[in-house]
Design a protein around this motif. Structure first.
Motif, mmCIF file in Angstrom:
data_model
loop_
_atom_site.group_PDB
_atom_site.id
_atom_site.type_symbol
_atom_site.label_atom_id
_atom_site.label_comp_id
_atom_site.label_asym_id
_atom_site.label_seq_id
_atom_site.Cartn_x
_atom_site.Cartn_y
_atom_site.Cartn_z
ATOM 1 N N LEU A 1 -56.490 34.875 -9.077
ATOM 2 C CA LEU A 1 -55.406 33.890 -9.009
ATOM 3 C C LEU A 1 -54.857 33.775 -7.592
ATOM 4 O O LEU A 1 -54.553 32.684 -7.117
ATOM 5 C CB LEU A 1 -54.288 34.259 -9.978
ATOM 6 C CG LEU A 1 -54.600 34.142 -11.455
ATOM 7 C CD1 LEU A 1 -53.463 34.723 -12.285
ATOM 8 C CD2 LEU A 1 -54.849 32.705 -11.842
ATOM 9 N N TYR B 1 -56.004 26.763 -2.393
ATOM 10 C CA TYR B 1 -55.259 25.519 -2.579
ATOM 11 C C TYR B 1 -54.294 25.286 -1.418
ATOM 12 O O TYR B 1 -54.138 24.161 -0.943
ATOM 13 C CB TYR B 1 -54.514 25.539 -3.909
ATOM 14 C CG TYR B 1 -53.788 24.258 -4.180
ATOM 15 C CD1 TYR B 1 -54.483 23.113 -4.533
ATOM 16 C CD2 TYR B 1 -52.408 24.171 -4.048
ATOM 17 C CE1 TYR B 1 -53.826 21.916 -4.750
ATOM 18 C CE2 TYR B 1 -51.744 22.986 -4.264
ATOM 19 C CZ TYR B 1 -52.469 21.866 -4.621
ATOM 20 O OH TYR B 1 -51.813 20.690 -4.830
ATOM 21 N N THR C 1 -47.893 27.729 -1.335
ATOM 22 C CA THR C 1 -48.062 28.296 -2.681
ATOM 23 C C THR C 1 -47.548 29.724 -2.786
ATOM 24 O O THR C 1 -47.497 30.263 -3.878
ATOM 25 C CB THR C 1 -49.542 28.290 -3.091
ATOM 26 O OG1 THR C 1 -50.282 29.073 -2.156
ATOM 27 C CG2 THR C 1 -50.087 26.885 -3.171
ATOM 28 N N VAL D 1 -47.738 31.732 -11.805
ATOM 29 C CA VAL D 1 -48.806 30.888 -12.344
ATOM 30 C C VAL D 1 -48.267 29.506 -12.696
ATOM 31 O O VAL D 1 -48.905 28.486 -12.403
ATOM 32 C CB VAL D 1 -49.469 31.567 -13.561
ATOM 33 C CG1 VAL D 1 -50.373 30.618 -14.303
ATOM 34 C CG2 VAL D 1 -50.241 32.789 -13.111
ATOM 35 N N ILE D 2 -47.093 29.447 -13.299
ATOM 36 C CA ILE D 2 -46.493 28.150 -13.637
ATOM 37 C C ILE D 2 -46.178 27.366 -12.366
ATOM 38 O O ILE D 2 -46.425 26.152 -12.295
ATOM 39 C CB ILE D 2 -45.242 28.335 -14.520
ATOM 40 C CG1 ILE D 2 -45.663 28.797 -15.916
ATOM 41 C CG2 ILE D 2 -44.425 27.054 -14.599
ATOM 42 C CD1 ILE D 2 -44.518 29.184 -16.817
ATOM 43 N N TYR E 1 -49.424 26.005 -11.032
ATOM 44 C CA TYR E 1 -49.893 24.920 -11.893
ATOM 45 C C TYR E 1 -49.112 23.627 -11.617
ATOM 46 O O TYR E 1 -49.704 22.557 -11.482
ATOM 47 C CB TYR E 1 -49.746 25.325 -13.359
ATOM 48 C CG TYR E 1 -50.079 24.214 -14.322
ATOM 49 C CD1 TYR E 1 -51.393 23.887 -14.602
ATOM 50 C CD2 TYR E 1 -49.070 23.495 -14.954
ATOM 51 C CE1 TYR E 1 -51.702 22.866 -15.485
ATOM 52 C CE2 TYR E 1 -49.365 22.476 -15.832
ATOM 53 C CZ TYR E 1 -50.685 22.166 -16.100
ATOM 54 O OH TYR E 1 -50.976 21.154 -16.968
ATOM 55 N N MET F 1 -50.130 22.126 -8.270
ATOM 56 C CA MET F 1 -51.468 21.531 -8.307
ATOM 57 C C MET F 1 -51.473 20.227 -9.105
ATOM 58 O O MET F 1 -52.121 19.259 -8.712
ATOM 59 C CB MET F 1 -52.477 22.524 -8.884
ATOM 60 C CG MET F 1 -52.730 23.698 -7.964
ATOM 61 S SD MET F 1 -53.788 24.938 -8.696
ATOM 62 C CE MET F 1 -55.375 24.269 -8.273
ATOM 63 N N MET F 2 -50.752 20.177 -10.198
ATOM 64 C CA MET F 2 -50.715 18.958 -11.008
ATOM 65 C C MET F 2 -49.908 17.864 -10.324
ATOM 66 O O MET F 2 -50.261 16.689 -10.394
ATOM 67 C CB MET F 2 -50.133 19.240 -12.396
ATOM 68 C CG MET F 2 -51.044 20.060 -13.277
ATOM 69 S SD MET F 2 -52.612 19.229 -13.582
ATOM 70 C CE MET F 2 -53.749 20.194 -12.636
#
Length: 107
Positions: free
Chosen positions: A25, A32, A40, A86-87, A90, A93-94
């Motif tokens: 991860l 990313y 990030t 992680v959230i 996510y 990235m979205m």
């Protein structure tokens, strides 16, 4: 092999796949960040790895079946930190993919 020694082996051995998964991860977040330019905070994934390592060592030091409240609290905190990271990754990235889709639609 003694039961307690087997318990210690399995507790300590289970940390390695968990650390490898969290490291994966971390590498995804780093990749990313490099190619999108968005922050990030990939280095913060080290915190759950270390915390779960501390939990594994504390649990391995206890006799089999004994409960350790401090280890449980550290594990819960590390899990919450990992869930938040992680959230966050996510969502970033979205959100970036939606911006890209909107830019393509405007062309």
């Amino acid at each position: 092999m003694e039961t307690n020694a087997l318990h210690q082996f399995f507790i300590l051995f289970s940390w390695f796949p968990l650390a490898a998964f969290i490291l994966l991860l971390l590498l995804i977040a780093r990749f990313y960040q490099r190619f999108s330019g968005e922050q990030t905070y990939f280095w913060t994934f080290i915190v759950p790895i270390v915390a779960f390592g501390v939990v594994a060592v504390r649990q391995a030091g206890r006799p089999s079946g004994q409960w350790d409240i401090i280890a449980s609290m550290i594990a819960a905190l590390a899990g919450l930190v990992l869930l938040g990271l992680v959230i966050n990754l996510y969502i970033r990235m979205m959100a970036h993919s939606k911006k890209t889709e909107n830019e393509r639609a405007n062309l």
